[in-house]
Design a protein around this motif. Structure first.
Motif, PDB file in Angstrom:
ATOM      1  N   LEU A 236       0.829  -1.208   0.000  1.00  0.00           N
ATOM      2  CA  LEU A 236       0.000   0.000   0.000  1.00  0.00           C
ATOM      3  C   LEU A 236       0.860   1.253   0.000  1.00  0.00           C
ATOM      4  CD1 LEU A 236      -2.620   1.561   0.240  1.00  0.00           C
ATOM      5  CD2 LEU A 236      -2.551   1.175   2.722  1.00  0.00           C
ATOM      6  N   ALA A 237       1.911   1.269   0.813  1.00  0.00           N
ATOM      7  CA  ALA A 237       2.791   2.439   0.865  1.00  0.00           C
ATOM      8  C   ALA A 237       3.470   2.684  -0.481  1.00  0.00           C
ATOM      9  CB  ALA A 237       3.835   2.258   1.965  1.00  0.00           C
ATOM     10  N   GLN A 238       3.898   1.606  -1.135  1.00  0.00           N
ATOM     11  CA  GLN A 238       4.537   1.741  -2.443  1.00  0.00           C
ATOM     12  C   GLN A 238       3.563   2.297  -3.477  1.00  0.00           C
ATOM     13  OE1 GLN A 238       5.940  -1.954  -4.022  1.00  0.00           O
ATOM     14  NE2 GLN A 238       7.066  -0.985  -5.706  1.00  0.00           N
ATOM     15  N   ALA A 239       2.351   1.761  -3.487  1.00  0.00           N
ATOM     16  CA  ALA A 239       1.357   2.232  -4.445  1.00  0.00           C
ATOM     17  C   ALA A 239       0.955   3.670  -4.181  1.00  0.00           C
ATOM     18  CB  ALA A 239       0.125   1.318  -4.401  1.00  0.00           C
ATOM     19  N   GLN A 240       0.851   4.028  -2.898  1.00  0.00           N
ATOM     20  CA  GLN A 240       0.481   5.405  -2.570  1.00  0.00           C
ATOM     21  C   GLN A 240       1.600   6.377  -2.927  1.00  0.00           C
ATOM     22  OE1 GLN A 240      -2.645   6.387  -1.406  1.00  0.00           O
ATOM     23  NE2 GLN A 240      -1.753   8.342  -2.069  1.00  0.00           N
ATOM     24  N   GLY A 241       2.846   5.943  -2.755  1.00  0.00           N
ATOM     25  CA  GLY A 241       3.969   6.796  -3.144  1.00  0.00           C
ATOM     26  C   GLY A 241       3.979   7.078  -4.636  1.00  0.00           C
ATOM     27  N   GLN A 242       3.699   6.061  -5.430  1.00  0.00           N
ATOM     28  CA  GLN A 242       3.635   6.254  -6.871  1.00  0.00           C
ATOM     29  C   GLN A 242       2.495   7.197  -7.245  1.00  0.00           C
ATOM     30  OE1 GLN A 242       3.351   2.227  -8.285  1.00  0.00           O
ATOM     31  NE2 GLN A 242       5.565   1.864  -8.189  1.00  0.00           N
ATOM     32  N   ALA A 243       1.381   7.082  -6.526  1.00  0.00           N
ATOM     33  CA  ALA A 243       0.254   7.977  -6.788  1.00  0.00           C
ATOM     34  C   ALA A 243       0.597   9.418  -6.402  1.00  0.00           C
ATOM     35  CB  ALA A 243      -0.985   7.504  -6.030  1.00  0.00           C
ATOM     36  N   ASP A 244       1.269   9.589  -5.276  1.00  0.00           N
ATOM     37  CA  ASP A 244       1.661  10.939  -4.854  1.00  0.00           C
ATOM     38  C   ASP A 244       2.652  11.553  -5.836  1.00  0.00           C
ATOM     39  OD1 ASP A 244       0.042  10.639  -2.667  1.00  0.00           O
ATOM     40  OD2 ASP A 244       1.673  10.089  -1.296  1.00  0.00           O
ATOM     41  N   TYR A 245       3.580  10.738  -6.355  1.00  0.00           N
ATOM     42  CA  TYR A 245       4.540  11.253  -7.331  1.00  0.00           C
ATOM     43  C   TYR A 245       3.830  11.683  -8.611  1.00  0.00           C
ATOM     44  CZ  TYR A 245       8.359  11.252 -10.723  1.00  0.00           C
ATOM     45  OH  TYR A 245       9.241  11.606 -11.707  1.00  0.00           O
ATOM     46  N   ALA A 246       2.880  10.850  -9.059  1.00  0.00           N
ATOM     47  CA  ALA A 246       2.121  11.218 -10.249  1.00  0.00           C
ATOM     48  C   ALA A 246       1.302  12.480 -10.014  1.00  0.00           C
ATOM     49  CB  ALA A 246       1.212  10.059 -10.663  1.00  0.00           C
ATOM     50  N   LYS A 247       0.804  12.647  -8.782  1.00  0.00           N
ATOM     51  CA  LYS A 247       0.036  13.855  -8.454  1.00  0.00           C
ATOM     52  C   LYS A 247       0.941  15.082  -8.454  1.00  0.00           C
ATOM     53  CE  LYS A 247      -3.720  15.952  -6.954  1.00  0.00           C
ATOM     54  NZ  LYS A 247      -3.225  17.290  -6.636  1.00  0.00           N
ATOM     55  N   SER A 248       2.180  14.942  -7.978  1.00  0.00           N
ATOM     56  CA  SER A 248       3.105  16.072  -7.978  1.00  0.00           C
ATOM     57  C   SER A 248       3.447  16.501  -9.395  1.00  0.00           C
ATOM     58  CB  SER A 248       4.374  15.721  -7.200  1.00  0.00           C
ATOM     59  OG  SER A 248       5.151  14.758  -7.900  1.00  0.00           O
TER      60      SER A 248
END
Length: 459
Positions: A236-248
């Motif tokens: 979950l943390a890995q997937a959320q990090g990728q989502a946050d990076y895409a959001k940035s």
């Protein structure tokens, strides 16, 4: 000799002027033509001379400065040092894009005032939005699985496991009864040995199934293992990090003003490609700089102070700031920054003077002069004798191995020999003048002593 003979001899000696004049005593035609041509030449030369006087611009224009006498302690009229430099913004910000994309919209022009967090530029964001939605979907999926493991088995699942186990136990009990009956009948010879083997096999299989369902029931009551929950949490943390990076990256397609200020330069246009990497110098290539801005209420004057004059200044020393564009205006200033390192090549130390009362007249990169005021707490000697005259460097010339200056006096240039005492910031200290003279700083290279001059800006 008779009188008649003498008269005849005298007549023979007379000059016959009729050969050079007309019969009536007038000059010959060719002589009259020469006379008329000479008169015409004289008239033409007179007209040319008059026109030259009327329309000639041979009188050169010059620029002058008033020579400033300095005392032995360097203080003149409360000014301890005068230095020239340039106005700079205290903090100039060059805005680049964090992502590579094409400009979709740009909402500012050079000179516009903007507020902090105001949107300046938008880039095309379709690709970045799709990447973000994909990454966010993966994060939501991982979050759901992690929550499922955290919550453990539902009561209905535990109850179903219990029912399955009870059913298996009942079947196993029936198999045990059947096996015992079959064993007795085989012993009596009623049934064959094969029937006993079948009953034994079925009992063993149902016993294994009952044991398996019992373990499943126990696991249902215990819930997932801690290691499995931890692994789901990491996913979950890995997937959320990728989502946050895409959001940035998606957010980076909107460029905002980091501070309140004024747009100094607009370097990109709608449809142009901007990049977060290295910009291209080729026409049509990606741009690195989008806009630059600065707070024009926070301006400084950047000066290079000669090391000979550096001892005259101190931290927070006050001064008066003027600019060439508006010589009749003055601004208050104070030293805000002194470079910790000197410039060895120029023998100077960089000093920045904060302008305390900036206004709309000031612009970055304007020529500026700072006249530093003496520290009143230290006091100055009123009886200090003049030690020299301060002149801008362009005012001093080399002629035949001597240092000279041109003075402006009654519309003419006058040569005065001087001796350089020392180099100062923006000029030199010389001996040979009294101070107060109008010294020419800009003039034609062939200017000579006694030439007529016209001071620039004067009619």
């Amino acid at each position: 000799m008779s009188i008649d003979t003498k008269h005849a001899d005298l007549q023979s000696l007379r000059i016959d002027r009729t050969a050079r004049t007309g019969g009536d005593g007038e000059p010959p035609l060719w002589a009259r033509r020469y006379i008329l041509a000479g008169i015409a030449v004289v008239i033409v030369l007179g007209v040319v001379a008059l026109a030259f006087r009327l329309f000639s611009h041979d009188v050169p224009e010059v620029e002058v400065v008033r020579a400033s006498a300095q005392t032995s302690n360097g203080v003149v009229g409360g000014v301890v040092l005068s230095a020239s430099g340039y106005i700079v913004a205290h903090h100039k910000i060059n805005l680049n894009s964090k992502v590579t994309g094409r400009v979709k919209w740009i909402g500012v022009e050079k000179g516009d005032k903007v507020k902090e967090e105001q949107i300046l530029v938008r880039l095309e964001d379709d690709e970045f939005r799709a990447q973000y939605e994909q990454a966010q979907g993966a994060a939501d999926n991982a979050r759901a699985y992690f929550q499922e493991l955290q919550n453990g088995s539902r009561p209905e699942e535990v109850q179903q496991a219990q029912h399955n186990l009870d059913e298996a136990k009942a079947t196993l009990l029936n198999d045990k009864i059947t096996l015992d009956r079959t064993r007795e009948l085989v012993a009596q010879g009623v049934l064959s040995k094969q029937a006993l083997d079948d009953a034994t096999g079925k009992f063993g299989a149902d016993q294994q199934r009952a044991n398996s369902l019992d373990k499943a029931f126990q696991l249902a009551k215990l819930g997932p293992r801690a290691e499995e929950i931890a692994r789901a949490k990491g996913s979950l943390a890995q997937a959320q990090g990728q989502a946050d990076y895409a959001k940035s990256l998606l957010d980076a397609t909107v460029i905002r003003a980091p501070v309140t200020g004024t747009i100094l330069e607009r370097a990109a246009e709608k449809g142009e490609l901007v990049t977060s990497g290295f910009a291209s110098t080729a026409e049509g290539g990606p741009q690195g700089l989008v806009v630059s801005l600065a707070d024009l209420n926070d301006l400084q004057v950047e000066l290079d102070i000669a090391q000979d004059d550096f001892a005259k200044l101190g931290p927070r020393q006050k001064g008066s700031v003027t600019v060439d564009a508006y010589p009749d205006r003055k601004w208050d200033g104070a030293i805000a920054e002194i470079s910790p390192q000197a410039n060895r090549a120029k023998a100077t130390v960089q000093v920045k003077v904060q302008i305390l009362n900036p206004d709309a007249y000031l612009r970055p990169d304007m020529n500026a002069t700072v006249r530093f005021l003496a520290d009143e707490t230290k006091g100055t000697s009123a009886s200090s004798q003049p030690a020299g005259v301060f002149l801008p460097t362009p005012a001093v010339h080399d002629r035949a191995g001597k240092k000279i200056v041109f003075l402006s006096f009654n519309g003419r240039a006058m040569v005065r020999e001087v001796k350089i005492l020392s180099q100062r910031s923006g000029g030199v200290l010389v001996q040979g003048l009294n101070g107060g003279e109008d010294v020419i700083t800009a003039a034609p290279a062939d200017l000579q002593d006694g030439d007529k001059i016209k001071i620039k800006g004067q009619s």
